[in-house]
Motif scaffolding. Structure first.
Motif, PDB file in Angstrom:
ATOM      1  N   UNK A   1       0.836  -1.199   0.000  1.00 28.99           N
ATOM      2  CA  UNK A   1       0.000   0.000   0.000  1.00 28.99           C
ATOM      3  C   UNK A   1       0.874   1.255   0.000  1.00 28.99           C
ATOM      4  N   UNK A   2       1.873   1.280   0.883  1.00 32.86           N
ATOM      5  CA  UNK A   2       2.738   2.458   0.962  1.00 32.86           C
ATOM      6  C   UNK A   2       3.501   2.636  -0.343  1.00 32.86           C
TER       7      UNK A   2
ATOM      8  N   UNK B   1       0.975   6.916  -6.907  1.00 35.34           N
ATOM      9  CA  UNK B   1       0.080   8.035  -6.662  1.00 35.34           C
ATOM     10  C   UNK B   1       0.853   9.330  -6.444  1.00 35.34           C
ATOM     11  N   UNK B   2       2.169   9.214  -6.047  1.00 32.86           N
ATOM     12  CA  UNK B   2       2.965  10.416  -5.794  1.00 32.86           C
ATOM     13  C   UNK B   2       2.572  11.127  -4.517  1.00 32.86           C
ATOM     14  N   UNK B   3       1.957  10.410  -3.608  1.00 27.90           N
ATOM     15  CA  UNK B   3       1.484  11.022  -2.370  1.00 27.90           C
ATOM     16  C   UNK B   3       2.638  11.162  -1.388  1.00 27.90           C
ATOM     17  N   UNK B   4       2.739  12.312  -0.716  1.00 26.69           N
ATOM     18  CA  UNK B   4       3.790  12.435   0.296  1.00 26.69           C
ATOM     19  C   UNK B   4       3.336  11.735   1.582  1.00 26.69           C
ATOM     20  N   UNK B   5       4.262  11.598   2.487  1.00 28.57           N
ATOM     21  CA  UNK B   5       3.977  10.771   3.657  1.00 28.57           C
ATOM     22  C   UNK B   5       3.004  11.440   4.628  1.00 28.57           C
ATOM     23  N   UNK B   6       2.931  12.760   4.593  1.00 29.48           N
ATOM     24  CA  UNK B   6       1.963  13.428   5.451  1.00 29.48           C
ATOM     25  C   UNK B   6       0.535  13.166   4.957  1.00 29.48           C
ATOM     26  N   UNK B   7       0.336  13.278   3.646  1.00 27.44           N
ATOM     27  CA  UNK B   7      -0.984  12.972   3.083  1.00 27.44           C
ATOM     28  C   UNK B   7      -1.352  11.521   3.329  1.00 27.44           C
ATOM     29  N   UNK B   8      -0.332  10.653   3.139  1.00 25.87           N
ATOM     30  CA  UNK B   8      -0.565   9.235   3.335  1.00 25.87           C
ATOM     31  C   UNK B   8      -0.973   8.951   4.779  1.00 25.87           C
ATOM     32  N   UNK B   9      -0.351   9.666   5.694  1.00 30.83           N
ATOM     33  CA  UNK B   9      -0.645   9.460   7.104  1.00 30.83           C
ATOM     34  C   UNK B   9      -2.101   9.791   7.401  1.00 30.83           C
ATOM     35  N   UNK B  10      -2.608  10.859   6.779  1.00 31.61           N
ATOM     36  CA  UNK B  10      -4.019  11.226   6.985  1.00 31.61           C
ATOM     37  C   UNK B  10      -4.945  10.206   6.342  1.00 31.61           C
ATOM     38  N   UNK B  11      -4.547   9.696   5.196  1.00 34.75           N
ATOM     39  CA  UNK B  11      -5.397   8.750   4.477  1.00 34.75           C
ATOM     40  C   UNK B  11      -5.478   7.410   5.207  1.00 34.75           C
ATOM     41  N   UNK B  12      -4.296   6.924   5.661  1.00 37.77           N
ATOM     42  CA  UNK B  12      -4.232   5.599   6.256  1.00 37.77           C
ATOM     43  C   UNK B  12      -4.336   5.623   7.779  1.00 37.77           C
ATOM     44  N   UNK B  13      -4.280   6.837   8.333  1.00 42.41           N
ATOM     45  CA  UNK B  13      -4.339   6.978   9.796  1.00 42.41           C
ATOM     46  C   UNK B  13      -3.191   6.202  10.451  1.00 42.41           C
TER      47      UNK B  13
ATOM     48  N   UNK C   1       1.095   6.871  11.507  1.00 48.32           N
ATOM     49  CA  UNK C   1       2.119   7.924  11.599  1.00 48.32           C
ATOM     50  C   UNK C   1       3.029   7.946  10.381  1.00 48.32           C
ATOM     51  N   UNK C   2       3.423   9.154   9.991  1.00 50.47           N
ATOM     52  CA  UNK C   2       4.268   9.305   8.805  1.00 50.47           C
ATOM     53  C   UNK C   2       5.604   8.577   8.975  1.00 50.47           C
ATOM     54  N   UNK C   3       6.143   8.599  10.197  1.00 55.94           N
ATOM     55  CA  UNK C   3       7.429   7.928  10.410  1.00 55.94           C
ATOM     56  C   UNK C   3       7.300   6.428  10.168  1.00 55.94           C
ATOM     57  N   UNK C   4       6.174   5.858  10.572  1.00 57.80           N
ATOM     58  CA  UNK C   4       5.927   4.430  10.318  1.00 57.80           C
ATOM     59  C   UNK C   4       5.845   4.160   8.827  1.00 57.80           C
TER      60      UNK C   4
ATOM     61  N   UNK D   1       8.019   2.120   3.647  1.00 58.14           N
ATOM     62  CA  UNK D   1       8.463   2.381   2.274  1.00 58.14           C
ATOM     63  C   UNK D   1       9.927   1.969   2.092  1.00 58.14           C
ATOM     64  N   UNK D   2      10.756   2.316   3.057  1.00 61.68           N
ATOM     65  CA  UNK D   2      12.169   1.933   3.004  1.00 61.68           C
ATOM     66  C   UNK D   2      12.309   0.424   2.978  1.00 61.68           C
ATOM     67  N   UNK D   3      11.561  -0.247   3.820  1.00 61.56           N
ATOM     68  CA  UNK D   3      11.620  -1.700   3.872  1.00 61.56           C
ATOM     69  C   UNK D   3      11.166  -2.317   2.554  1.00 61.56           C
ATOM     70  N   UNK D   4      10.129  -1.755   1.954  1.00 59.59           N
ATOM     71  CA  UNK D   4       9.608  -2.292   0.688  1.00 59.59           C
ATOM     72  C   UNK D   4      10.665  -2.210  -0.411  1.00 59.59           C
TER      73      UNK D   4
END
Lengths: 184, 205
Positions: A132-133, A140-152, A154-157, A162-165
């Motif tokens: 998903x990330x 989608x080009x979504x930044x991590x802050x937007x993603x955090x709001x979408x997926x509920x 934390x951006x750091x998580x 993403x790094x792990x993927x």
């Protein structure tokens, strides 16, 4: 793009069917690429139709207080998750033949399709949260802050996922003998 | 930063998601570390492969419309069945209470049981009292009134007579008392005179 989408939605809600067709043509490729990360390739066409069907039904409820694309990809994410729950996630099938221990010379890597297929197989092996990330950031080009709001989440998580993927994909390509590109 | 720190940051660095200070530090390390540069190149290849992922065939919109049309037909069918059921229930309830009559010109549907129509006018039934009976009654009433009046007058006269009698008795009593007082004074005067002489003669006791 946001204004164009808003205009198309307004026309569609006003009863212009051609506007909905335009929305489908506009978002077909990004959605397809996005869903390809989250589901088996053979399931993507059905998922795409489900996304547009839900979009068609939910259209009257859309309020122009946000980005249409965010709303659309939220629908796509829900469709993929619903499909994943209904489907017993089987491990991605191994290719009919094992990739050669040593890959073809770099010149043959111009066959982007083969690379794409290998990466797609590797993506299919990733756990759903990583896929998903990956899909939201890369397709989608979504930044991590937007993603955090979408997926509920934390951006750091999400950054860690993403790094792990990417590291897992890189490791899988290495196992299949795909040499690295020239230095970026 | 060492290679381990840099390698952990390479995916975010590749996509431009590092803060400026970290991006600068990573870039500085990459300038001096070939191993990390190869690692970055491998990640770049992954990104290329993601861009090259095969996409499914174009999605046709027709199935979307067809699915929506089927859903609307099913919904309309359900509404029609519900409406028919409602109408049938209403007919079943109303039919026994309806009366249909047709003639050559019209069809009349009457609701409810047949009943005699009543005029809206109110008939006042007048009962005339026979005059003889009425005269007798009036005469009796008159007699009663006269008798009552006479009774009242008689009562008044009696009371007046009693009052007069009482006045007379009071007058008589007054006279009697006056007479007795007068006698008593004469007797007292006589005694005084007998005892002490005349008052005028100046006789002193």
């Amino acid at each position: 793009m946001g204004d164009a989408d808003a205009e198309l939605i307004r026309r569609w809600r006003a009863g212009e069917a051609a506007a909905f067709d335009a929305v489908v043509r506009r978002w077909h490729a990004p959605l397809a690429r996005f869903l390809t990360r989250l589901a088996p390739a053979d399931a993507v066409p059905d998922l795409m139709q489900e996304v547009f069907l839900r979009l068609h039904r939910a259209g009257p409820a859309y309020r122009e207080n946000g980005h249409f694309s965010t709303w659309l990809f939220q629908i796509a994410l829900n469709v993929a998750r619903d499909a994943g729950r209904q489907r017993v996630r089987a491990p991605a099938p191994l290719p009919d033949h094992e990739p050669p221990a040593t890959y073809a010379p770099a010149e043959q890597l111009c066959e982007e399709r083969e690379l794409g297929e290998l990466v797609a197989r590797a993506v299919a092996e990733l756990p759903e949260p990583l896929r998903e990330v990956l899909a939201l950031r890369h397709d989608r080009g979504m930044n991590f802050e937007e993603m955090s709001r979408l997926l509920d989440v934390p951006a750091s998580t999400l950054k860690s996922r993403f790094t792990s993927a990417l590291q897992k994909l890189r490791a899988r390509l290495r196992e299949w003998g795909v040499p690295p590109k020239d230095e970026a | 930063m060492n290679c381990h720190d840099v390698c952990d940051r390479l995916p975010l660095h590749l996509y431009g998601d590092l803060p400026a200070d970290e991006a600068g530090a990573v870039a500085g390390h990459l300038a001096q570390c070939a191993a990390c540069r190869r690692e970055l190149a491998a990640l770049a290849l992954v990104r290329d492969g993601l861009n090259a992922a095969p996409l499914p065939a174009s999605v046709s919109v027709e199935p979307v419309y067809a699915a929506e049309a089927r859903r609307q037909r099913r919904s309309a069918r359900r509404w029609r069945l519900a409406a028919l059921a409602g109408i049938a229930a209403a007919i079943a309830l109303l039919l026994p209470r309806l009366d249909f009559r047709a003639d050559d010109r019209q069809l009349t549907v009457r609701w409810g049981p047949e009943r005699v129509t009543h005029t809206s006018t109110v008939v006042v039934k007048q009962e005339v009292v026979p005059s003889a009976n009425f005269d007798e009654r009036m005469a009796r009433v008159s007699e009663l009134i006269v008798a009552l009046a006479g009774s009242a007058e008689a009562g008044d006269r009696e009371r007046a007579a009693e009052l007069a009698k009482v006045r007379q008795e009071l007058a008589a009593l007054r006279q009697e008392n006056q007479r007795r007082w007068s006698e008593t004074r004469r007797e007292l005067d006589a005694l005084y005179t007998a005892q002490f002489g005349s008052r005028q003669s100046g006789g002193n006791p």
